[in-house]
Motif scaffolding. Structure first.
Motif, mmCIF file in Angstrom:
data_model
loop_
_atom_site.group_PDB
_atom_site.id
_atom_site.type_symbol
_atom_site.label_atom_id
_atom_site.label_comp_id
_atom_site.label_asym_id
_atom_site.label_seq_id
_atom_site.Cartn_x
_atom_site.Cartn_y
_atom_site.Cartn_z
ATOM 1 N N LYS A 1 0.288 4.785 1.381
ATOM 2 C CA LYS A 1 0.091 4.977 2.822
ATOM 3 C C LYS A 1 1.438 5.117 3.519
ATOM 4 O O LYS A 1 2.466 4.653 3.025
ATOM 5 C CB LYS A 1 -0.659 3.789 3.419
ATOM 6 N N THR A 2 1.428 5.734 4.688
ATOM 7 C CA THR A 2 2.642 5.735 5.497
ATOM 8 C C THR A 2 2.868 4.313 5.998
ATOM 9 O O THR A 2 1.950 3.488 6.049
ATOM 10 C CB THR A 2 2.503 6.668 6.718
ATOM 11 N N ARG B 1 6.696 6.952 3.623
ATOM 12 C CA ARG B 1 6.185 5.893 2.744
ATOM 13 C C ARG B 1 7.338 4.971 2.370
ATOM 14 O O ARG B 1 8.507 5.368 2.398
ATOM 15 C CB ARG B 1 5.536 6.496 1.492
ATOM 16 N N GLN C 1 0.870 -1.180 0.000
ATOM 17 C CA GLN C 1 0.000 0.000 0.000
ATOM 18 C C GLN C 1 0.907 1.230 0.000
ATOM 19 O O GLN C 1 1.001 1.950 0.984
ATOM 20 C CB GLN C 1 -0.927 -0.007 1.218
ATOM 21 N N ASN D 1 0.624 2.862 8.686
ATOM 22 C CA ASN D 1 -0.636 2.232 8.282
ATOM 23 C C ASN D 1 -0.400 0.962 7.475
ATOM 24 O O ASN D 1 -1.099 -0.041 7.665
ATOM 25 C CB ASN D 1 -1.470 3.227 7.459
#
Length: 264
Positions: free
Chosen positions: A220-221, A244, A217, A224
């Motif tokens: 997202k950071t 990221r 993902q 997360n």
């Protein structure tokens, strides 16, 4: 006799001899190997230049029976050096000379079929302690992805996992017209040379897990993206968590993996 390129095998035969020569000349002997394995030689356009390199013993591995027959008939110098096998499914200890339990180092080279090129690299990764050098032609986007560094949109899972063990360089771009049939995309040639790492300093399985989840993902950071891995307090306190995945270097992924591995 000509070999018919087969779409199901992803065959695009190189026909420009100067490019074949350039690819062959990228081999440096890094790591002290004396044996080469060319994957998917087709009709031997690259092979002929490899055979001119007297410092190396050249083997080829080819899944296409028509190509194997062509090479046996037209390239007598390969006698006893042709493996009619699938590189992805052959036991690693049979490479490059089909001698069981061999641990001889060897280089991997080829105009790789695009449909299996990333799988070839993952297999090389498994054999990294025996493969000190790789020179390969890939679809340009794959070549760029493998060679790109942090902060680049092409940087991803394959970049990090390979760059952990290899120094990688994008060498040059190849136009579609030099192949039969011409692919619909440009190609890129890259070289990989094994670095001096014997271990990463962290759990390798966990490292791969962190990298894959991080890029899974990528918008997202990491705070997360890595939630499914239940980060430790040490990991949650890491400044990397607010970045990221594409912003982290290999060394930073190692540091994050160590933090993710702390006892709770």
């Amino acid at each position: 006799m000509q070999v018919t390129p087969k779409k199901e095998l992803g065959q695009h035969f190189l026909k420009d001899l100067s490019i074949a020569q350039r690819i062959a000349d990228l081999l440096t002997g890094h790591g002290g190997y004396t044996q080469l394995l060319e994957i998917g030689p087709g009709m031997g356009v690259l092979t002929q230049f490899l055979l001119q390199k007297s410092a190396f013993e050249t083997f080829v591995i080819e899944i296409d029976r028509e190509s194997v027959d062509y090479l046996k008939q037209h390239v007598p110098a390969l006698e006893g050096h042709i493996l009619a096998s699938d590189f992805l499914n052959i036991r690693p200890d049979l490479l490059p000379a089909k001698q069981p339990d061999t641990t001889t180092p060897f280089a991997v080279i080829g105009n790789f079929p695009y449909n299996i090129s990333t799988q070839i690299l993952f297999k090389v990764l498994e054999m990294r302690d025996r493969v000190p050098e790789v020179v390969g032609m890939f679809q340009r986007e794959v070549a760029q992805r493998v060679a790109s560094g942090p902060g680049n949109k092409d940087y991803g899972i394959l970049s990090v996992l390979l760059q952990a063990w290899y120094d990688i360089r994008y060498e040059f771009t190849v136009e579609p017209e030099v192949f039969n049939p011409p692919p619909k995309v440009h190609s890129g040639v890259i070289s990989l040379r094994r670095n001096d790492k014997t271990d990463l300093g962290c759990d390798e399985r966990k490292f791969t897990q962190v990298v894959k989840h991080g890029f899974g993902q990528r918008r997202k950071t990491l705070r997360n993206a890595l939630k499914p891995l239940n980060p430790t307090e040490a990991a949650l306190a890491s400044p990397f968590m607010d970045k990221r995945a594409e912003q982290l270097s290999v060394a930073e992924f190692v540091d994050l993996t160590i933090a993710m591995s702390y006892e709770r």
